[in-house]
Design a protein around this motif. Structure first.
Motif, PDB file in Angstrom:
ATOM      1  N   ASN A 198      36.616  28.485  31.523  1.00  0.00           N
ATOM      2  CA  ASN A 198      35.779  27.849  32.465  1.00  0.00           C
ATOM      3  C   ASN A 198      34.615  28.423  33.071  1.00  0.00           C
ATOM      4  OD1 ASN A 198      38.012  26.022  32.467  1.00  0.00           O
ATOM      5  ND2 ASN A 198      39.275  27.033  34.101  1.00  0.00           N
ATOM      6  N   MET A 199      34.179  29.523  32.255  1.00  0.00           N
ATOM      7  CA  MET A 199      32.820  30.272  32.549  1.00  0.00           C
ATOM      8  C   MET A 199      31.969  29.868  31.564  1.00  0.00           C
ATOM      9  SD  MET A 199      34.553  33.598  33.992  1.00  0.00           S
ATOM     10  CE  MET A 199      33.165  34.499  33.788  1.00  0.00           C
ATOM     11  N   SER A 200      30.624  29.968  31.993  1.00  0.00           N
ATOM     12  CA  SER A 200      29.622  29.742  30.858  1.00  0.00           C
ATOM     13  C   SER A 200      29.462  31.068  30.081  1.00  0.00           C
ATOM     14  CB  SER A 200      28.562  29.250  31.639  1.00  0.00           C
ATOM     15  OG  SER A 200      27.941  30.496  32.654  1.00  0.00           O
ATOM     16  N   GLU A 201      28.564  30.958  29.267  1.00  0.00           N
ATOM     17  CA  GLU A 201      28.721  32.181  28.245  1.00  0.00           C
ATOM     18  C   GLU A 201      27.664  33.253  29.096  1.00  0.00           C
ATOM     19  OE1 GLU A 201      27.360  31.721  24.141  1.00  0.00           O
ATOM     20  OE2 GLU A 201      28.763  30.364  23.643  1.00  0.00           O
ATOM     21  N   SER A 205      25.326  30.123  42.468  1.00  0.00           N
ATOM     22  CA  SER A 205      24.727  28.575  42.376  1.00  0.00           C
ATOM     23  C   SER A 205      25.639  28.084  41.250  1.00  0.00           C
ATOM     24  CB  SER A 205      23.143  28.831  41.628  1.00  0.00           C
ATOM     25  OG  SER A 205      22.753  27.507  41.288  1.00  0.00           O
ATOM     26  N   GLU A 206      26.289  28.715  40.335  1.00  0.00           N
ATOM     27  CA  GLU A 206      26.944  27.933  39.412  1.00  0.00           C
ATOM     28  C   GLU A 206      28.346  27.516  39.807  1.00  0.00           C
ATOM     29  OE1 GLU A 206      29.254  29.847  35.336  1.00  0.00           O
ATOM     30  OE2 GLU A 206      27.047  29.466  35.214  1.00  0.00           O
ATOM     31  N   HIS A 207      28.865  28.443  40.812  1.00  0.00           N
ATOM     32  CA  HIS A 207      30.161  27.782  41.226  1.00  0.00           C
ATOM     33  C   HIS A 207      29.865  26.986  42.706  1.00  0.00           C
ATOM     34  CE1 HIS A 207      32.430  30.109  38.532  1.00  0.00           C
ATOM     35  NE2 HIS A 207      31.906  31.013  38.695  1.00  0.00           N
ATOM     36  N   ALA A 243      25.415  54.192  44.561  1.00  0.00           N
ATOM     37  CA  ALA A 243      25.705  53.224  45.341  1.00  0.00           C
ATOM     38  C   ALA A 243      25.680  51.812  44.654  1.00  0.00           C
ATOM     39  CB  ALA A 243      24.925  52.866  46.507  1.00  0.00           C
ATOM     40  N   LEU A 244      24.673  51.563  43.763  1.00  0.00           N
ATOM     41  CA  LEU A 244      24.505  50.287  42.903  1.00  0.00           C
ATOM     42  C   LEU A 244      26.061  50.147  42.144  1.00  0.00           C
ATOM     43  CD1 LEU A 244      23.114  47.714  41.958  1.00  0.00           C
ATOM     44  CD2 LEU A 244      21.880  49.472  40.100  1.00  0.00           C
ATOM     45  N   GLY A 245      26.342  51.245  41.514  1.00  0.00           N
ATOM     46  CA  GLY A 245      27.625  51.399  40.633  1.00  0.00           C
ATOM     47  C   GLY A 245      28.794  50.756  41.450  1.00  0.00           C
ATOM     48  N   GLN A 246      28.835  51.198  42.590  1.00  0.00           N
ATOM     49  CA  GLN A 246      29.956  51.010  43.677  1.00  0.00           C
ATOM     50  C   GLN A 246      29.935  49.378  44.228  1.00  0.00           C
ATOM     51  OE1 GLN A 246      29.033  53.888  46.722  1.00  0.00           O
ATOM     52  NE2 GLN A 246      30.342  55.373  45.876  1.00  0.00           N
ATOM     53  N   TRP A 247      28.574  49.105  44.210  1.00  0.00           N
ATOM     54  CA  TRP A 247      28.319  47.746  44.645  1.00  0.00           C
ATOM     55  C   TRP A 247      28.951  46.694  43.571  1.00  0.00           C
ATOM     56  CZ3 TRP A 247      26.567  42.930  42.915  1.00  0.00           C
ATOM     57  CH2 TRP A 247      26.444  41.904  43.980  1.00  0.00           C
ATOM     58  N   CYS A 248      28.799  46.913  42.206  1.00  0.00           N
ATOM     59  CA  CYS A 248      29.051  46.242  40.983  1.00  0.00           C
ATOM     60  C   CYS A 248      30.717  46.239  40.900  1.00  0.00           C
ATOM     61  CB  CYS A 248      28.140  46.693  39.719  1.00  0.00           C
ATOM     62  SG  CYS A 248      26.549  46.414  39.849  1.00  0.00           S
ATOM     63  N   ALA A 249      31.040  47.432  41.180  1.00  0.00           N
ATOM     64  CA  ALA A 249      32.595  47.593  41.064  1.00  0.00           C
ATOM     65  C   ALA A 249      33.160  46.643  41.995  1.00  0.00           C
ATOM     66  CB  ALA A 249      33.012  49.012  41.117  1.00  0.00           C
ATOM     67  N   GLY A 250      32.644  46.552  43.349  1.00  0.00           N
ATOM     68  CA  GLY A 250      33.103  45.854  44.207  1.00  0.00           C
ATOM     69  C   GLY A 250      33.091  44.359  44.111  1.00  0.00           C
ATOM     70  N   PHE A 251      31.987  44.011  43.598  1.00  0.00           N
ATOM     71  CA  PHE A 251      31.563  42.524  42.963  1.00  0.00           C
ATOM     72  C   PHE A 251      32.948  41.878  42.028  1.00  0.00           C
ATOM     73  CE2 PHE A 251      29.901  39.067  40.564  1.00  0.00           C
ATOM     74  CZ  PHE A 251      29.317  38.379  41.695  1.00  0.00           C
ATOM     75  N   LEU A 252      32.965  42.898  40.945  1.00  0.00           N
ATOM     76  CA  LEU A 252      33.846  42.419  40.019  1.00  0.00           C
ATOM     77  C   LEU A 252      35.237  42.316  40.675  1.00  0.00           C
ATOM     78  CD1 LEU A 252      32.734  44.769  37.331  1.00  0.00           C
ATOM     79  CD2 LEU A 252      32.409  42.455  37.393  1.00  0.00           C
ATOM     80  N   SER A 253      35.536  43.182  41.734  1.00  0.00           N
ATOM     81  CA  SER A 253      36.993  43.148  42.328  1.00  0.00           C
ATOM     82  C   SER A 253      36.867  41.681  43.035  1.00  0.00           C
ATOM     83  CB  SER A 253      36.952  44.131  43.332  1.00  0.00           C
ATOM     84  OG  SER A 253      38.402  44.093  43.920  1.00  0.00           O
ATOM     85  N   GLY A 254      35.993  41.711  43.920  1.00  0.00           N
ATOM     86  CA  GLY A 254      35.830  40.177  44.682  1.00  0.00           C
ATOM     87  C   GLY A 254      36.062  38.934  43.950  1.00  0.00           C
ATOM     88  N   TYR A 255      35.207  38.958  42.751  1.00  0.00           N
ATOM     89  CA  TYR A 255      34.863  37.903  41.696  1.00  0.00           C
ATOM     90  C   TYR A 255      36.296  37.616  41.147  1.00  0.00           C
ATOM     91  CZ  TYR A 255      32.758  34.571  38.360  1.00  0.00           C
ATOM     92  OH  TYR A 255      32.362  33.455  37.628  1.00  0.00           O
ATOM     93  N   GLY A 256      37.092  38.760  40.708  1.00  0.00           N
ATOM     94  CA  GLY A 256      38.424  38.586  40.342  1.00  0.00           C
ATOM     95  C   GLY A 256      39.183  37.713  41.247  1.00  0.00           C
ATOM     96  N   MET A 257      39.102  37.836  42.566  1.00  0.00           N
ATOM     97  CA  MET A 257      40.080  37.285  43.362  1.00  0.00           C
ATOM     98  C   MET A 257      39.885  35.733  43.318  1.00  0.00           C
ATOM     99  SD  MET A 257      39.411  39.683  46.894  1.00  0.00           S
ATOM    100  CE  MET A 257      39.445  41.394  46.698  1.00  0.00           C
ATOM    101  N   GLY A 258      38.986  35.330  42.633  1.00  0.00           N
ATOM    102  CA  GLY A 258      38.679  33.805  42.428  1.00  0.00           C
ATOM    103  C   GLY A 258      39.654  33.246  41.147  1.00  0.00           C
ATOM    104  N   GLY A 259      39.917  33.978  40.561  1.00  0.00           N
ATOM    105  CA  GLY A 259      41.089  33.690  39.427  1.00  0.00           C
ATOM    106  C   GLY A 259      40.428  32.733  38.519  1.00  0.00           C
ATOM    107  N   ILE A 260      39.099  32.888  38.261  1.00  0.00           N
ATOM    108  CA  ILE A 260      38.583  31.835  37.342  1.00  0.00           C
ATOM    109  C   ILE A 260      38.847  32.175  35.848  1.00  0.00           C
ATOM    110  CG2 ILE A 260      36.316  31.074  36.620  1.00  0.00           C
ATOM    111  CD1 ILE A 260      35.164  31.916  39.490  1.00  0.00           C
ATOM    112  N   ALA A 261      39.363  31.476  35.142  1.00  0.00           N
ATOM    113  CA  ALA A 261      39.909  31.524  33.720  1.00  0.00           C
ATOM    114  C   ALA A 261      38.525  31.628  32.962  1.00  0.00           C
ATOM    115  CB  ALA A 261      40.545  30.464  33.112  1.00  0.00           C
ATOM    116  N   ARG A 262      38.746  32.542  31.938  1.00  0.00           N
ATOM    117  CA  ARG A 262      37.476  32.800  31.209  1.00  0.00           C
ATOM    118  C   ARG A 262      36.854  31.527  30.456  1.00  0.00           C
ATOM    119  NH1 ARG A 262      35.272  37.499  28.281  1.00  0.00           N
ATOM    120  NH2 ARG A 262      34.149  36.985  26.572  1.00  0.00           N
TER     121      ARG A 262
END
Length: 198
Positions: free
Chosen positions: A129-132, A178-180, A108-127
């Motif tokens: 523009n992201m902190s290291e 917090s960052e965003h 379930a934790l793996g599924q959570w992380c996969a979902g998070f990455l999918s949702g985060y990707g919807m933001g279209g943030i360019a690399r």
């Protein structure tokens, strides 16, 4: 880690699993929670209608969401946003109860992380523009999303490792949020300064 810091009778893992079955979806509540957290951490603030459309697509519901499902998921959005914004840092991941095997919880934790990455990707943030630190966190989450939990043994070591990874993911989520949040505030501040004076 078995609720969303709110009314567990509505938003617990088992309760949401039952709701998803009602609408004939086999999607994990952990994955949907991850998707929403990812969107919010990327700075997105979807309208209720947009969120429900996104949730319906994620749940792959052939007959559409029922009125009850829409009501619960609308409130779910508000609860997750409140938890992420809380200064108490009490936000937690939506995962199965501790009476489930460590393998099931790790899956379930793996599924959570996969979902998070999918949702985060919807933001279209360019690399660029992201902190290291953010890039490193997303790389770690991608690795956790690929976890193989089938052969995980029940042991104190496995439980400890699971807890430590969950805590890392939890704090990483709060860091990204917090960052965003800061980025959004800075953008709004700049836009306010740049408005012409009439």
């Amino acid at each position: 880690m078995n609720d969303v810091n709110a009314d567990a009778s509505r938003f617990g893992f088992d309760q949401l699993s039952d709701l998803f079955l009602e609408v004939k979806s086999l999607t994990s509540p952990s994955e949907l929670h991850g998707v929403l957290c990812g969107q919010l951490c990327a700075g997105l603030r979807p309208s209720q209608q947009t969120w429900l459309a996104s949730a319906e697509e994620q749940l792959n519901v052939a007959d559409g969401l029922t009125a009850r499902a829409k009501s619960v998921l609308a409130d779910f959005y508000d609860v997750v946003m409140t938890n992420l914004s809380s200064e108490s840092l009490s936000f937690s991941l939506l995962l199965p109860d501790d009476d489930e095997t460590v393998g099931q919880r790790t899956e379930a934790l793996g599924q959570w992380c996969a979902g998070f990455l999918s949702g985060y990707g919807m933001g279209g943030i360019a690399r660029e523009n992201m902190s290291e630190e953010s890039i490193g966190v997303l790389t770690d989450l991608a690795q956790i999303a690929q976890v193989e939990a089938e052969d995980l043994e029940e042991s104190e070591d496995s439980e400890r490792d699971f807890f430590e990874v969950c805590e890392y993911v939890r704090m990483a989520t709060l860091m990204l949020f917090s960052e965003h949040q800061k980025d959004n505030a800075d953008t709004a501040k700049q836009q306010g300064k740049s408005r012409p004076v009439h």
